[in-house]
Scaffold this motif. Structure first.
Motif, PDB file in Angstrom:
ATOM      1  N   GLN A   1      -5.090   4.180   5.832  1.00 38.55           N
ATOM      2  CA  GLN A   1      -5.799   4.941   6.294  1.00 38.55           C
ATOM      3  C   GLN A   1      -5.029   5.620   7.380  1.00 38.55           C
ATOM      4  N   GLU A   2      -4.173   5.281   7.740  1.00 43.13           N
ATOM      5  CA  GLU A   2      -2.796   5.967   9.234  1.00 43.13           C
ATOM      6  C   GLU A   2      -2.130   6.117   8.712  1.00 43.13           C
ATOM      7  N   GLY A   3      -1.188   5.773   6.934  1.00 43.53           N
ATOM      8  CA  GLY A   3      -0.592   6.365   6.137  1.00 43.53           C
ATOM      9  C   GLY A   3      -1.138   7.367   5.659  1.00 43.53           C
ATOM     10  N   ILE A   4      -2.579   7.711   4.941  1.00 39.86           N
ATOM     11  CA  ILE A   4      -2.902   9.071   5.051  1.00 39.86           C
ATOM     12  C   ILE A   4      -3.158  10.026   5.412  1.00 39.86           C
ATOM     13  N   GLN A   5      -3.003   9.529   7.093  1.00 39.16           N
ATOM     14  CA  GLN A   5      -3.031  10.819   8.013  1.00 39.16           C
ATOM     15  C   GLN A   5      -1.917  10.454   8.035  1.00 39.16           C
ATOM     16  N   LEU A   6      -0.583   9.981   8.165  1.00 36.77           N
ATOM     17  CA  LEU A   6       0.186  10.753   8.512  1.00 36.77           C
ATOM     18  C   LEU A   6       0.949  11.811   7.323  1.00 36.77           C
ATOM     19  N   LEU A   7       0.521  11.310   5.844  1.00 36.57           N
ATOM     20  CA  LEU A   7       0.728  12.323   5.282  1.00 36.57           C
ATOM     21  C   LEU A   7       0.219  13.437   5.367  1.00 36.57           C
ATOM     22  N   MET A   8      -1.357  13.771   6.329  1.00 37.26           N
ATOM     23  CA  MET A   8      -1.628  15.138   5.578  1.00 37.26           C
ATOM     24  C   MET A   8      -1.178  15.467   7.106  1.00 37.26           C
ATOM     25  N   ASP A   9      -0.422  14.987   7.740  1.00 34.48           N
ATOM     26  CA  ASP A   9       0.461  15.737   9.204  1.00 34.48           C
ATOM     27  C   ASP A   9       1.809  16.406   8.214  1.00 34.48           C
TER      28      ASP A   9
END
Length: 250
Positions: A35-43
């Motif tokens: 979840q944290e990594g996905i949010q970073l990729l979305m950024d």
């Protein structure tokens, strides 16, 4: 654009950790990292301008989101069947293991009663008392903030000796009165046992090698991690989480 490489590096690092945890069947931890990594990729996706790179990042995000969703379904099924078991190894100096992180996934809406068995909610001398009791206080606060209906908390701990006994009793009495104002009853009992275990009446059992006191003392009152336990360094310990259906008694 200058921030994209750094953001991408952070995302890769977190997602690499998610995959490692996933492969080790440490699903709850891997889900947090996904979840944290996905949010970073979305950024990163929001920051890039190149269309081909956007397509690449969208594909990566979808892939990781699909895997995260599969884990959610798998974990929820295991929980419903009472077959879920996870062992979390907290490394020395690790951060990100607040009570919210460890316990919230198992604090369900129907939760009404909690048992805490920890022999060291005491040690009043040399200010160790404050840390031990504040840890239990923070645990109670976590329960009060969660989406559950806790009405009774049982604490089984060892009793302080000598002059410190009255100080321990006074502190726990104050906490009991404070919980009563929140319509929660604190049931206090003393024992000379040495086990450390937390049980919820929804069947979940959490065993922590060091009990609630697995956090390190902060370097100072104005050091990062003093207030926010997600940023507080931990001592090395092991956390076992399983359901009472795997035991003879709750």
């Amino acid at each position: 654009m200058t921030q994209v490489p750094g953001m991408e590096t952070s995302a890769i690092s977190v997602l690499k950790r998610a995959v490692e945890l996933d492969q080790s069947s440490r699903f709850q931890e891997s889900l947090v990292c996904y979840q944290e990594g996905i949010q970073l990729l979305m950024d990163v996706l929001k920051a890039v301008k190149d269309d081909s790179k956007k397509v690449h990042y969208r594909q990566k995000i979808k892939s990781y989101m699909d895997r995260a969703e599969q884990i959610k379904v798998h974990v929820n099924q295991l929980k419903e069947e009472g077959k879920y078991h996870e062992q979390i190894r907290i490394a020395e100096d690790a951060t990100g293991y607040s009570y919210e992180v460890l316990f919230r996934p198992y604090v369900t809406e129907g939760l009404t009663e909690v048992w805490v068995e920890d022999p060291y909610i005491r040690h009043i001398h040399q200010m160790i008392y404050c840390r031990k009791l504040y840890n239990f206080l923070r645990f109670c606060e976590m329960l009060l903030k969660a989406s559950c209906q806790v009405k009774r908390i049982h604490l089984l701990t060892s009793q302080e000796e000598g002059d410190y006994s009255s100080q321990q009793a006074s502190a726990l009495s104050e906490l009991k009165q404070s919980l009563q104002s929140q319509d929660v009853c604190l049931d206090l009992q003393y024992s000379t046992f040495h086990d450390r275990e937390i049980r919820f009446d929804n069947g979940w059992i959490i065993k922590i090698g060091r009990g609630l006191d697995y956090f390190k003392k902060p370097k100072g009152r104005f050091s990062i991690g003093y207030c926010d336990y997600d940023l507080r360094q931990c001592q090395e310990t092991t956390v076992d989480i399983f359901h009472s259906k795997h035991t003879k008694t709750l």
